[in-house]
Design a protein around this motif. Structure first.
Motif, PDB file in Angstrom:
ATOM      1  N   ARG A   1       0.848  -1.189   0.000  1.00 27.70           N
ATOM      2  CA  ARG A   1       0.000   0.000   0.000  1.00 27.70           C
ATOM      3  C   ARG A   1       0.884   1.239   0.000  1.00 27.70           C
ATOM      4  N   ILE A   2       0.284   2.357  -0.335  1.00 28.54           N
ATOM      5  CA  ILE A   2       1.008   3.619  -0.320  1.00 28.54           C
ATOM      6  C   ILE A   2       1.333   3.945   1.137  1.00 28.54           C
ATOM      7  N   ALA A   3       2.593   4.263   1.395  1.00 25.57           N
ATOM      8  CA  ALA A   3       3.040   4.555   2.757  1.00 25.57           C
ATOM      9  C   ALA A   3       2.202   5.677   3.359  1.00 25.57           C
ATOM     10  N   GLY A   4       1.711   5.438   4.555  1.00 24.99           N
ATOM     11  CA  GLY A   4       0.918   6.431   5.259  1.00 24.99           C
ATOM     12  C   GLY A   4      -0.581   6.311   5.054  1.00 24.99           C
ATOM     13  N   ALA A   5      -1.010   5.450   4.153  1.00 25.19           N
ATOM     14  CA  ALA A   5      -2.441   5.296   3.886  1.00 25.19           C
ATOM     15  C   ALA A   5      -3.092   4.436   4.964  1.00 25.19           C
ATOM     16  N   VAL A   6      -4.353   4.718   5.235  1.00 26.70           N
ATOM     17  CA  VAL A   6      -5.155   3.878   6.120  1.00 26.70           C
ATOM     18  C   VAL A   6      -5.959   2.938   5.228  1.00 26.70           C
ATOM     19  N   HIS A   7      -6.084   1.681   5.648  1.00 24.16           N
ATOM     20  CA  HIS A   7      -6.810   0.688   4.857  1.00 24.16           C
ATOM     21  C   HIS A   7      -8.246   0.569   5.345  1.00 24.16           C
ATOM     22  N   VAL A   8      -9.190   0.786   4.433  1.00 23.28           N
ATOM     23  CA  VAL A   8     -10.611   0.598   4.698  1.00 23.28           C
ATOM     24  C   VAL A   8     -11.174  -0.137   3.489  1.00 23.28           C
ATOM     25  N   PRO A   9     -11.318  -1.460   3.564  1.00 18.80           N
ATOM     26  CA  PRO A   9     -11.837  -2.198   2.410  1.00 18.80           C
ATOM     27  C   PRO A   9     -13.183  -1.648   1.948  1.00 18.80           C
TER      28      PRO A   9
END
Length: 130
Positions: free
Chosen positions: A52-60
């Motif tokens: 994932r892009i560094a610093g991104a939060v994952h929300v499917p």
């Protein structure tokens, strides 16, 4: 009675008309700013495969509405803290739909990235493996 049917392509086009669309370069320029949160709406398998892009939060994407809703037990505070949410998916279609959904839920500072993860990676985004 005839039902009106919209294709996925129609829904994405409608979403793109209603939400802000950023280029990968514009999104990267905002990355790291305290008023912006990058949100990855891809599925877990996609993150495991490509990172994932560094610093991104994952929300499917499948949990977005629940994690954005402050009344939900699975609410993610990052989605409601007033920052501009910049969403991305693999290619930009799901993130357009997700951004429209958040806008429909009352979040006004929402955008998505044209071209998604692929475009961000090509634009030089730092990718972290998960």
């Amino acid at each position: 009675m005839t039902l009106t049917t919209k294709s996925a392509k129609d829904l994405v086009a409608e979403a793109n008309r209603e939400v802000d669309t950023l280029s990968a370069e514009e999104a990267l320029a905002r990355l790291g700013q305290p008023d912006t949160m990058l949100v990855d709406v891809r599925e877990g398998e996609e993150l495991a495969k490509a990172g994932r892009i560094a610093g991104a939060v994952h929300v499917p994407r499948g949990f977005l509405e629940f994690q954005a809703d402050p009344e939900s037990p699975t609410h993610k505070a990052e989605l409601g803290d007033g920052r501009r949410l910049v969403l991305y998916c693999g290619s930009g279609n799901r993130s357009a739909l997700a951004a429209k959904t958040l806008k429909d839920m009352g979040l006004r500072s929402v955008a998505h990235v044209a071209g998604g993860f692929s475009a961000l990676e090509k634009a030089g985004a730092s990718v972290e493996r998960v």
